[in-house]
Motif scaffolding. Structure first.
Motif, PDB file in Angstrom:
ATOM      1  N   LEU A 169     -11.117   3.423  -6.010  1.00  0.00           N
ATOM      2  CA  LEU A 169     -11.844   4.301  -5.097  1.00  0.00           C
ATOM      3  C   LEU A 169     -11.255   5.710  -5.126  1.00  0.00           C
ATOM      4  O   LEU A 169     -11.971   6.717  -5.161  1.00  0.00           O
ATOM      5  CB  LEU A 169     -11.768   3.752  -3.667  1.00  0.00           C
ATOM      6  N   ARG A 170      -9.938   5.792  -5.117  1.00  0.00           N
ATOM      7  CA  ARG A 170      -9.258   7.084  -5.049  1.00  0.00           C
ATOM      8  C   ARG A 170      -9.472   7.900  -6.316  1.00  0.00           C
ATOM      9  O   ARG A 170      -9.752   9.107  -6.243  1.00  0.00           O
ATOM     10  CB  ARG A 170      -7.771   6.851  -4.798  1.00  0.00           C
ATOM     11  N   PHE A 229      -0.342   4.942  -0.799  1.00  0.00           N
ATOM     12  CA  PHE A 229      -1.286   5.051   0.308  1.00  0.00           C
ATOM     13  C   PHE A 229      -0.485   5.194   1.604  1.00  0.00           C
ATOM     14  O   PHE A 229       0.026   4.213   2.140  1.00  0.00           O
ATOM     15  CB  PHE A 229      -2.198   3.819   0.367  1.00  0.00           C
ATOM     16  N   THR A 262      -4.832  -3.248  -3.820  1.00  0.00           N
ATOM     17  CA  THR A 262      -4.330  -1.951  -4.257  1.00  0.00           C
ATOM     18  C   THR A 262      -5.087  -1.440  -5.482  1.00  0.00           C
ATOM     19  O   THR A 262      -5.331  -0.235  -5.614  1.00  0.00           O
ATOM     20  CB  THR A 262      -2.827  -2.011  -4.549  1.00  0.00           C
ATOM     21  N   LEU A 319       0.826  -1.200   0.000  1.00  0.00           N
ATOM     22  CA  LEU A 319       0.000   0.000   0.000  1.00  0.00           C
ATOM     23  C   LEU A 319       0.864   1.255   0.000  1.00  0.00           C
ATOM     24  O   LEU A 319       0.584   2.224  -0.726  1.00  0.00           O
ATOM     25  CB  LEU A 319      -0.934  -0.001   1.204  1.00  0.00           C
ATOM     26  N   ASN A 339     -16.052  -2.063   1.833  1.00  0.00           N
ATOM     27  CA  ASN A 339     -14.666  -1.677   2.148  1.00  0.00           C
ATOM     28  C   ASN A 339     -14.008  -2.612   3.163  1.00  0.00           C
ATOM     29  O   ASN A 339     -13.135  -2.196   3.929  1.00  0.00           O
ATOM     30  CB  ASN A 339     -14.611  -0.242   2.688  1.00  0.00           C
ATOM     31  N   VAL A 367     -11.117   1.955   5.220  1.00  0.00           N
ATOM     32  CA  VAL A 367     -11.002   0.588   4.721  1.00  0.00           C
ATOM     33  C   VAL A 367     -10.478  -0.298   5.844  1.00  0.00           C
ATOM     34  O   VAL A 367      -9.568   0.097   6.580  1.00  0.00           O
ATOM     35  CB  VAL A 367     -10.052   0.519   3.505  1.00  0.00           C
ATOM     36  N   LEU A 420      -8.488  -0.074  -4.178  1.00  0.00           N
ATOM     37  CA  LEU A 420      -8.348   1.200  -3.485  1.00  0.00           C
ATOM     38  C   LEU A 420      -7.937   2.313  -4.447  1.00  0.00           C
ATOM     39  O   LEU A 420      -8.335   3.469  -4.270  1.00  0.00           O
ATOM     40  CB  LEU A 420      -7.343   1.079  -2.350  1.00  0.00           C
TER      41      LEU A 420
END
Length: 490
Positions: A398-399, A20, A392, A15, A364, A121, A395
């Motif tokens: 999502l980002r 992240f 990853t 991550l 999540n 998350v 996420l």
């Protein structure tokens, strides 16, 4: 992340590599390591070749043996965490007691012994080897001497010159018995079920093989060997050479016909976990070591009594009885949007997920080493790496989209699990004629992946956004739960 074992540390590294930074790993113990921190019994080692038991993003060309021991693996994990700078993300001594999804805020709220935490998350990296299984037999708690499980080893207990009873004949017993028998006055092994055992070509790795290039080549070769075995486990008719090799190993190492009969399984190889050792059979053949081919039935003072009536007097009792593998730790404490826990959702047939990673109804939330992603031949780290690629990617989506949550669609999860169960019918895991920890109490296989590891990795490396429902951020009018300043937001 909950858990600082192999999967939790791997997740923290990957991550951070993907940008992240707001990452936290909660670990109830005072140190990282997971099962390699907990299991310190004599002889503890990996039964997967060392070259496969390291992350591709953190290779270790310095393994000293073809099959690394517990201490060396634990050191590798510590080194990986240090080199990749995940130390600031670790919180030791923090036990998660409850986790609840807040639908309005699109966040997880955790209750711990260290106070509240909140997270966008939640990743359960607790692994299936977490809660030791202890037999429930009369008199066990009144045994006249030390009693210890292999996963809770007490190094202060003296073994030299003492009579030792070992309960169990699986993976930990196969490693433990050869390691302690030379010190003990007598060793009695109570074996409920015989296991198929193959020779273990464990030896030191010469210096010329301890280079990145050599290790990469060795890793590729050993992966092909493991996958060849996996192919046979999925097509049981191909297991005849494996069974012949196991029978030859037993016949060569054990001269006593009665002992050979007691050590010969009555099911197909691979139905239970295949074991490897070149020292277990010779240890059982020693004059001061006795195999009791029976389950433990009762303990009376210092007498250990088998279900067949055989007895042994012991000074130390060791429980090599494994773990509650079918459980997902914290399943009873993780609550979805409507208050139902994972355990309540799974009541009946046992754990189910999509690609062993996402569970419908739990936004999540991600599982590492969840249901139906492991096999009898695969390195767990190969699976974890695939899941980390999936995590990853999810996420990152999502980002980049600005969404707040994703939840796998029920129909997608149902179709996936139906296909998995249908494919498992013809594998040796389901058709080999035994009862194993692969199967839930209902008889459903909740552990095994029925296809090749390559197929699993390809699926995990191709994240499909259409498999999920996506939720936007909460509106400005949505109620917002006040957050204590001391909370750590991950």
């Amino acid at each position: 992340m909950v858990g600082a074992g192999m999967s939790g540390i791997g997740a923290a590294v990957r991550l951070r590599q993907e940008g992240f930074e707001d990452v936290l790993v909660l670990e109830r113990a005072p140190d990282l390591g997971g099962t390699w921190r907990e299991n310190t019994y004599p002889g503890c080692a990996c039964d997967v070749p060392s070259s496969l038991y390291s992350f591709s993003f953190a290779p270790n060309p310095g393994w000293s043996r073809l099959f690394a021991g517990q201490r060396e693996i634990h050191d590798y994990l510590r080194t990986t965490a240090r080199r990749h700078g995940v130390g600031p993300s670790l919180r030791f001594g923090v036990e998660v007691r409850q986790a609840r999804w807040d639908e309005g805020e699109r966040r997880w709220y955790l209750e711990t012994n260290d106070g509240p935490y909140s997270a966008a998350v939640l990743v359960l990296a607790t692994g299936p080897w977490r809660r030791p299984r202890r037999p429930e037999v009369p008199g066990l708690t009144e045994f006249d001497g030390p009693v210890m499980h292999t996963a809770r080893w007490d190094p202060s207990v003296r073994l030299t010159g003492r009579r030792i009873a070992v309960v169990g004949g699986g993976a930990s017993a196969v490693q433990l018995v050869p390691a302690i028998q030379e010190r003990a006055a007598d060793v009695h092994v109570f074996q409920r079920t015989a296991h198929w055992l193959l020779p273990k070509p464990d030896h030191g790795i010469p210096g010329w093989l301890r280079t990145p290039g050599a290790q990469q080549g060795l890793r590729a070769a050993q992966y092909r060997v493991q996958e060849g075995l996996g192919h046979a486990l999925r097509h049981p008719r191909l297991l005849r050479p494996v069974e012949a090799a196991a029978r030859l190993h037993l016949r060569t190492a054990v001269r006593d016909p009665g002992l050979r009969r007691a050590l010969t399984p009555d099911y197909r190889p691979g139905c239970k976990r295949l074991l490897t050792s070149s020292t277990y059979y010779p240890a059982l053949s020693r004059p001061h070591v006795r195999l009791h081919p029976t389950a433990l039935a009762e303990v009376d003072g210092n007498r250990v009594i088998g279900a067949d009536g055989s007895e042994a007097e012991a000074d130390v009792l060791v429980l090599a009885t494994g773990f509650h593998i079918g459980e997902v730790p914290l399943a009873e404490s993780v609550h979805g949007p409507h208050g139902r826990t994972l355990q309540q959702t799974w009541d009946g047939d046992g754990p189910q997920a999509y690609l062993g990673t996402s569970v419908s109804g739990f936004p999540n939330l991600f599982l590492l080493l969840g249901p139906n992603v492991l096999t009898g031949s695969t390195s767990t780290l190969t699976v974890v790496e695939g899941q980390l690629a999936y995590l990853t990617a999810a996420l990152s989506h999502l980002r980049t989209t600005g969404r707040a949550a994703l939840d796998v669609r029920p129909a997608v999860q149902t179709r996936f699990n139906a296909a998995v169960q249908d494919a498992l019918h013809t594998t040796v895991y389901n058709s080999g004629g035994c009862s194993s920890y692969y199967l839930s109490p209902s008889g459903r296989n909740t552990f095994c992946w029925p296809w090749s590891t390559g197929r699993l990795v390809r699926r995990l490396n191709n994240f499909d956004p259409n498999a999920y429902d996506w939720t936007p951020p909460p509106t400005a009018s949505a109620p917002v739960r006040p957050v204590n300043e001391e909370e750590i937001t991950a």
